[in-house]
Design a protein around this motif. Structure first.
Motif, mmCIF file in Angstrom:
data_model
loop_
_atom_site.group_PDB
_atom_site.id
_atom_site.type_symbol
_atom_site.label_atom_id
_atom_site.label_comp_id
_atom_site.label_asym_id
_atom_site.label_seq_id
_atom_site.Cartn_x
_atom_site.Cartn_y
_atom_site.Cartn_z
ATOM 1 N N MET A 54 0.365 -0.794 -0.167
ATOM 2 C CA MET A 54 -0.460 0.123 -0.199
ATOM 3 C C MET A 54 0.965 1.051 0.105
ATOM 4 N N ARG A 57 2.139 1.805 -4.015
ATOM 5 C CA ARG A 57 0.501 2.353 -4.443
ATOM 6 C C ARG A 57 0.317 4.235 -3.489
ATOM 7 N N ARG A 58 1.049 4.331 -2.921
ATOM 8 C CA ARG A 58 1.447 5.831 -2.860
ATOM 9 C C ARG A 58 -0.333 5.667 -2.186
ATOM 10 N N THR A 59 -0.446 4.877 -1.207
ATOM 11 C CA THR A 59 -2.170 5.233 -0.216
ATOM 12 C C THR A 59 -1.430 3.987 0.807
ATOM 13 N N LEU A 61 -1.396 3.200 4.427
ATOM 14 C CA LEU A 61 -2.641 2.381 5.804
ATOM 15 C C LEU A 61 -2.027 4.083 6.590
ATOM 16 N N THR A 62 -3.195 4.206 7.321
ATOM 17 C CA THR A 62 -3.210 4.926 8.947
ATOM 18 C C THR A 62 -3.643 4.337 9.640
ATOM 19 N N GLY A 91 -7.327 4.475 5.771
ATOM 20 C CA GLY A 91 -6.254 5.875 5.241
ATOM 21 C C GLY A 91 -6.573 6.417 4.073
ATOM 22 N N SER A 92 -6.049 7.789 4.121
ATOM 23 C CA SER A 92 -6.700 9.095 2.993
ATOM 24 C C SER A 92 -6.981 7.785 1.695
ATOM 25 N N GLY A 93 -7.582 7.786 0.920
ATOM 26 C CA GLY A 93 -7.190 7.038 -0.352
ATOM 27 C C GLY A 93 -7.570 5.587 -0.920
ATOM 28 N N VAL A 94 -7.269 5.134 0.612
ATOM 29 C CA VAL A 94 -7.227 4.031 0.467
ATOM 30 C C VAL A 94 -8.514 3.025 0.166
ATOM 31 N N MET A 95 -8.669 2.509 -1.326
ATOM 32 C CA MET A 95 -10.058 1.968 -1.741
ATOM 33 C C MET A 95 -9.999 0.708 -1.351
ATOM 34 N N ALA A 98 -7.912 -1.627 -3.868
ATOM 35 C CA ALA A 98 -6.585 -1.328 -3.783
ATOM 36 C C ALA A 98 -5.827 -2.560 -2.838
#
Length: 134
Positions: A54, A57-59, A61-62, A91-95, A98
């Motif tokens: 992740m 892939r520049r996403t 996890l938070t 996380g921001s942008g985590v889809m 993905a």
């Protein structure tokens, strides 16, 4: 790893770097059982992969946790016959697509613990609702 008996059904494993792992199958458990340690090894092995995939892939996890459960055979050696692994992340942008891809890549290609187990596995990815961007 060297494993030393501490009495009852309690053991300590020490790896070449000196880190210790307490395995305890005694009635007064102060450590994890061998079978729980196996589930924990599976969960952390896949988690390391998922976190790295992740991030690449520049996403990143938070938040992330893995829920893992195993069903065991009723007869000895009472091995795991089915293991369910649920990866719950945010996380921001985590889809979801993905995250699902990262989870499957880990379980099917990268995780040596998963590859070492002779159990049917169900794997699931969940994006935490509170972490989904609006």
């Amino acid at each position: 790893m060297n494993v030393t008996w501490l009495g009852e059904h309690r053991f300590v494993g020490v790896n070449p770097s000196g880190q210790q792992l307490l395995i305890d199958n005694s009635p007064t458990k102060i450590g994890v059982s061998p079978m729980d340690a196996l589930l924990g090894a599976l969960a952390t092995c896949t988690a390391v992969d998922v976190v790295d995939i992740m991030a690449k892939r520049r996403t990143p996890l938070t938040s992330y946790r893995i829920e893992v459960e195993g069903e065991r055979a009723e007869t000895h050696p009472k091995r795991y016959t089915h293991i369910t692994v649920r990866h719950i992340a945010g996380g921001s942008g985590v889809m979801l697509d993905a995250l699902t891809k990262a989870v499957h890549l880990s379980h099917e290609k990268y995780c040596s613990v998963a590859a070492s187990l002779n159990a049917e596995m169900s794997v699931e990815a969940v994006v935490e609702e509170s972490a989904v961007p609006s």
